[in-house]
Design an enzyme around this catalytic site. Structure first.
Site, PDB file in Angstrom:
ATOM      1  N   LYS A  85      -3.319  -8.381 -14.904  1.00 30.66           N
ATOM      2  CA  LYS A  85      -3.289  -6.951 -13.578  1.00 30.66           C
ATOM      3  C   LYS A  85      -4.199  -5.815 -13.917  1.00 30.66           C
ATOM      4  O   LYS A  85      -3.518  -5.073 -14.940  1.00 30.66           O
ATOM      5  CB  LYS A  85      -1.780  -7.293 -13.100  1.00 30.66           C
ATOM      6  CG  LYS A  85      -1.607  -5.933 -12.299  1.00 30.66           C
ATOM      7  CD  LYS A  85      -0.317  -6.669 -11.238  1.00 30.66           C
ATOM      8  CE  LYS A  85       0.067  -5.216 -10.690  1.00 30.66           C
ATOM      9  NZ  LYS A  85       1.050  -5.309  -9.629  1.00 30.66           N
ATOM     10  N   ASP A 114       5.588  -7.075 -14.299  1.00 32.89           N
ATOM     11  CA  ASP A 114       5.126  -6.424 -13.482  1.00 32.89           C
ATOM     12  C   ASP A 114       6.768  -6.802 -12.657  1.00 32.89           C
ATOM     13  O   ASP A 114       7.090  -8.038 -12.439  1.00 32.89           O
ATOM     14  CB  ASP A 114       3.664  -7.454 -12.728  1.00 32.89           C
ATOM     15  CG  ASP A 114       3.454  -6.643 -11.759  1.00 32.89           C
ATOM     16  OD1 ASP A 114       3.623  -5.229 -11.366  1.00 32.89           O
ATOM     17  OD2 ASP A 114       2.933  -7.468 -10.791  1.00 32.89           O
ATOM     18  N   CYS A 138       3.522  -0.169  -8.578  1.00 37.27           N
ATOM     19  CA  CYS A 138       2.369  -0.487  -9.618  1.00 37.27           C
ATOM     20  C   CYS A 138       1.807   0.828  -9.004  1.00 37.27           C
ATOM     21  O   CYS A 138       1.625   1.314 -10.184  1.00 37.27           O
ATOM     22  CB  CYS A 138       2.046  -1.751  -9.230  1.00 37.27           C
ATOM     23  SG  CYS A 138       3.779  -3.236  -8.244  1.00 37.27           S
ATOM     24  N   ASP A 170       6.707  -1.444 -15.411  1.00 30.16           N
ATOM     25  CA  ASP A 170       5.729  -0.599 -14.503  1.00 30.16           C
ATOM     26  C   ASP A 170       6.907   0.009 -13.691  1.00 30.16           C
ATOM     27  O   ASP A 170       6.455   1.049 -13.686  1.00 30.16           O
ATOM     28  CB  ASP A 170       5.189  -1.194 -13.927  1.00 30.16           C
ATOM     29  CG  ASP A 170       4.957  -2.782 -13.116  1.00 30.16           C
ATOM     30  OD1 ASP A 170       6.008  -2.931 -12.958  1.00 30.16           O
ATOM     31  OD2 ASP A 170       3.883  -2.417 -12.252  1.00 30.16           O
ATOM     32  N   LYS A 225      12.807  -0.797  -7.285  1.00 30.79           N
ATOM     33  CA  LYS A 225      11.632  -0.747  -6.571  1.00 30.79           C
ATOM     34  C   LYS A 225      10.842   0.345  -5.721  1.00 30.79           C
ATOM     35  O   LYS A 225      12.379  -0.758  -4.482  1.00 30.79           O
ATOM     36  CB  LYS A 225      11.245  -1.655  -6.525  1.00 30.79           C
ATOM     37  CG  LYS A 225       9.129  -1.919  -6.339  1.00 30.79           C
ATOM     38  CD  LYS A 225       8.750  -3.213  -6.020  1.00 30.79           C
ATOM     39  CE  LYS A 225       7.166  -3.358  -5.667  1.00 30.79           C
ATOM     40  NZ  LYS A 225       6.588  -4.556  -5.900  1.00 30.79           N
ATOM     41  N   HIS A 260       6.183 -10.643 -10.555  1.00 29.77           N
ATOM     42  CA  HIS A 260       5.285 -10.747  -9.289  1.00 29.77           C
ATOM     43  C   HIS A 260       6.087 -11.586  -8.343  1.00 29.77           C
ATOM     44  O   HIS A 260       5.866 -13.063  -9.105  1.00 29.77           O
ATOM     45  CB  HIS A 260       4.521  -9.864  -9.185  1.00 29.77           C
ATOM     46  CG  HIS A 260       4.199  -9.238  -7.905  1.00 29.77           C
ATOM     47  ND1 HIS A 260       4.148  -9.731  -6.420  1.00 29.77           N
ATOM     48  CD2 HIS A 260       4.604  -7.732  -7.633  1.00 29.77           C
ATOM     49  CE1 HIS A 260       4.195  -8.565  -5.792  1.00 29.77           C
ATOM     50  NE2 HIS A 260       3.987  -7.404  -6.414  1.00 29.77           N
ATOM     51  N   HIS A 300      -4.821  -3.111 -10.169  1.00 30.77           N
ATOM     52  CA  HIS A 300      -4.299  -2.504  -9.315  1.00 30.77           C
ATOM     53  C   HIS A 300      -5.078  -1.373  -9.162  1.00 30.77           C
ATOM     54  O   HIS A 300      -3.823  -0.692  -9.087  1.00 30.77           O
ATOM     55  CB  HIS A 300      -2.719  -3.519  -9.636  1.00 30.77           C
ATOM     56  CG  HIS A 300      -2.491  -3.441  -7.563  1.00 30.77           C
ATOM     57  ND1 HIS A 300      -0.911  -3.188  -7.735  1.00 30.77           N
ATOM     58  CD2 HIS A 300      -3.022  -3.048  -6.290  1.00 30.77           C
ATOM     59  CE1 HIS A 300      -1.103  -3.189  -6.423  1.00 30.77           C
ATOM     60  NE2 HIS A 300      -1.538  -3.065  -5.943  1.00 30.77           N
TER      61      HIS A 300
END
Length: 576
Positions: free
Chosen positions: A133, A34, A74, A341, A367, A289, A135
């Site tokens: 994860k 992540d 994400c 990701d 990001k 993360h 999400h």
């Protein structure tokens, strides 16, 4: 005579068994980190953070140097990864300010009608599991309907975080969930309380005659606003930071200190339970993360503070999982895949941990940043001893969306499917073809198309056009440091007409825009990409309703998963 017939029959049966063994479907292990930056990994150029286990996967397999996420954050990236289609098709790409699921008690998520690679492989006899994860949503109309749950999307086993890590999950780290909305709530509440106190003082001094019922009404409004803020945001660690085993909440709120070990143990146990038949394991790590882990075994080991420690711990987890595969004798029967990701969050920092986001190498942006390469170019490593040549490097454009059709192919799934945006990677990985099947790729920020790339069949160039870019702040920065994150639309972006054009072959850091005077194919490139973009947009007629609207992402108490009796939720997982 009878003995001869028995020998022939035995040989036929033996050859049938050998034939079945030779065509056994491979095990699949997908490892996704992540928020990892491509520049954080040794085999992608980092010489100051130690990642020997990931580097080993690359040396024993195939490394992709132009592996592209379908989104720079994400939820939409993971939706595209799961379905082999751009997130806008599944409704998992928002048009507004919020682009990801922010509450477990929201109703948005991967629609039940969408098909994941887990579903296709389950139909081919695979045992499927997801550890880590998710999400991609949880429930639709009531607590426990679990319409978006991993189990409903054909992961027969799930253990992990139905949402994600956030700063709210760690004591003293503050919040990163709808911070601007929280600040607005707080300001209104303070103004009401100050106004109410002022009116009471004025009335007590006899300066103004105020109806006491007005004061009571203002008091009630102030109390309701404060109570609303606290119920939604003050209890976020309890609402969002939970662990589930299948559809049962087993820890609420979760204990971060033991989470990495628990996720690793669950992944290893899943492999050990399924050694005698094909399995799919999606090991979706909570690393790296924020708020970042602070495991004693790795604290202070790296040269890059808490973030570097987390990367090295993540590498250790990958190594332990690989050891499990190898020790069980499964290496030659198992395709292992490693990726992130999306790119690193370069603006992320905190007084307690320092730099909280990764390094994206030579690539611009990170990001949240639409089409800039730093937000979407990610590691891509495949290891399959005996099937994939060790040490190969593929410099062609590939996508996280390619995993869906690749896994379908490996599972022997030839059934009809919806139109896909990914392509089977096996010909490229096995060096049977030298060109990627991706002539065009499109780069979204939420549901807004920001950029596109073209890999002409007659050229090694990879032309990339930016129609929209985020406005960096402060001036001169290469990031949105004033806001903490970049936005996708409105006053926070610049629309380019003509668009910005780069050739990633010659300028991978996107530093020098091309024009008619510097690129002979300038007009052709803009024409071909614009034409392809229009064709792509026409193909979106079957897209699902938007799942990232305010009415779907905001918290609803009747959807909140709970261990115990709501709202008195709380439990700790028993040691196993």
């Amino acid at each position: 005579m009878w003995s001869s017939l028995l020998v022939v029959l035995f040989l036929m049966l033996a050859s049938d068994v050998i034939g079945q063994e030779s065509i056994r479907k491979p095990n699949i292990i997908l490892v996704m980190v992540d928020d990892l930056g491509i520049g954080d990994v040794g085999c992608y150029g980092n010489n100051t953070i130690r990642t020997p286990n990931i580097d080993r996967l690359a040396s024993e397999g195939v490394k992709l140097t132009q592996h592209i996420a379908a989104a720079p954050l994400c939820t939409p990236s993971r939706a595209a990864f799961m379905t082999g289609r751009y997130a806008v098709r599944s409704g998992m790409a928002g048009a507004g300010a919020v682009q990801v699921n922010v509450f477990l008690g929201g109703s948005g998520g991967l629609p039940p009608g969408e098909t994941t690679f887990a579903k296709r492989l389950q139909q081919q006899g695979y045992t499927t599991g997801l550890v880590g994860k998710w999400h991609l949503g949880l429930s639709c109309e009531q607590r426990g309907d679990h319409c978006h749950h991993p189990n409903q999307h054909s992961f027969s086993f799930f253990y992990g975080l139905p949402l994600t890590l956030s700063n709210d999950c760690a004591l003293g780290m503050g919040t990163d969930i709808l911070k601007h909305l929280q600040h607005t709530f707080q300001k209104i509440s303070v103004l009401l309380v100050v106004g109410l106190f002022t009116l009471m003082c004025v009335r007590a001094c006899g300066l103004i005659d105020i109806n006491p019922w007005l004061l009571v009404a203002l008091l009630l409004v102030s109390f309701l606003l404060i109570a609303m803020w606290y119920a939604v945001f003050g209890l976020l660690p309890r609402w969002n930071c939970i662990i589930m085993r299948d559809q049962e909440v087993v820890e609420q709120p979760m204990t971060l200190e033991t989470l990495p070990h628990r996720l690793l143990t669950e992944a290893q146990n899943f492999i050990e339970r399924n050694t005698d038949h094909p399995f799919l394991l999606f090991f979706s790590l909570a690393h790296v993360h924020t708020p970042l882990f602070n495991s004693p075994a790795f604290a202070g080991r790296s040269r890059h503070g808490r973030y570097g420690d987390d990367v090295e711990e993540m590498d250790w987890l990958v190594g332990e999982l690989t050891k499990t595969v190898d020790s069980l004798g499964l290496a030659n029967d198992t395709l292992m895949y490693f990726t992130s990701d999306h790119g690193g969050h370069i603006e992320s920092s905190h007084p307690l941990i320092g730099q909280g986001g990764g390094w994206n190498g030579i690539f611009r942006g990170g990001k949240f940043m639409g089409g800039w390469e730093g937000g979407i170019r990610v590691p891509g490593i495949f290891r399959w001893p005996g099937r994939l040549a060790a040490g190969r490097v593929v410099d062609e454009p590939t996508s996280l969306m390619d995993l869906y059709p690749t896994l379908k192919h490996l599972a022997g799934d030839t059934q009809p499917d919806r139109p896909l945006d990914g392509h089977n990677l096996m010909p490229l990985l096995e060096d049977k073809v030298t060109r990627s099947a991706h002539e065009f790729m499109f780069h979204y920020c939420g549901s807004h198309l920001h950029a596109a790339r073209w890999h002409p069949p007659d050229s090694d160039s990879i032309f990339k056009v930016h129609f929209v870019t985020p406005n960096f702040s402060p001036p001169g920065a290469v990031g949105c440091y004033d806001l903490g994150t970049c936005s996708c639309h409105g006053e926070h972006v610049t629309r380019h007409d003509p668009p910005l054009l780069y050739d990633l072959l010659r300028d991978p850091s996107e530093s020098h825009p091309l024009g008619p005077e510097t690129e002979p194919r300038y007009a052709e490139v803009l024409h071909r990409i614009t034409e392809a973009m229009h064709t792509h947009q026409l193909s979106l007629v079957d897209k699902q309703p938007n799942q990232m609207t305010w009415d779907k992402i905001l918290w609803r108490p009747w959807l909140q998963p709970c261990c115990g009796t709501f709202p008195f939720c709380g439990c700790k997982e028993d040691a196993r």
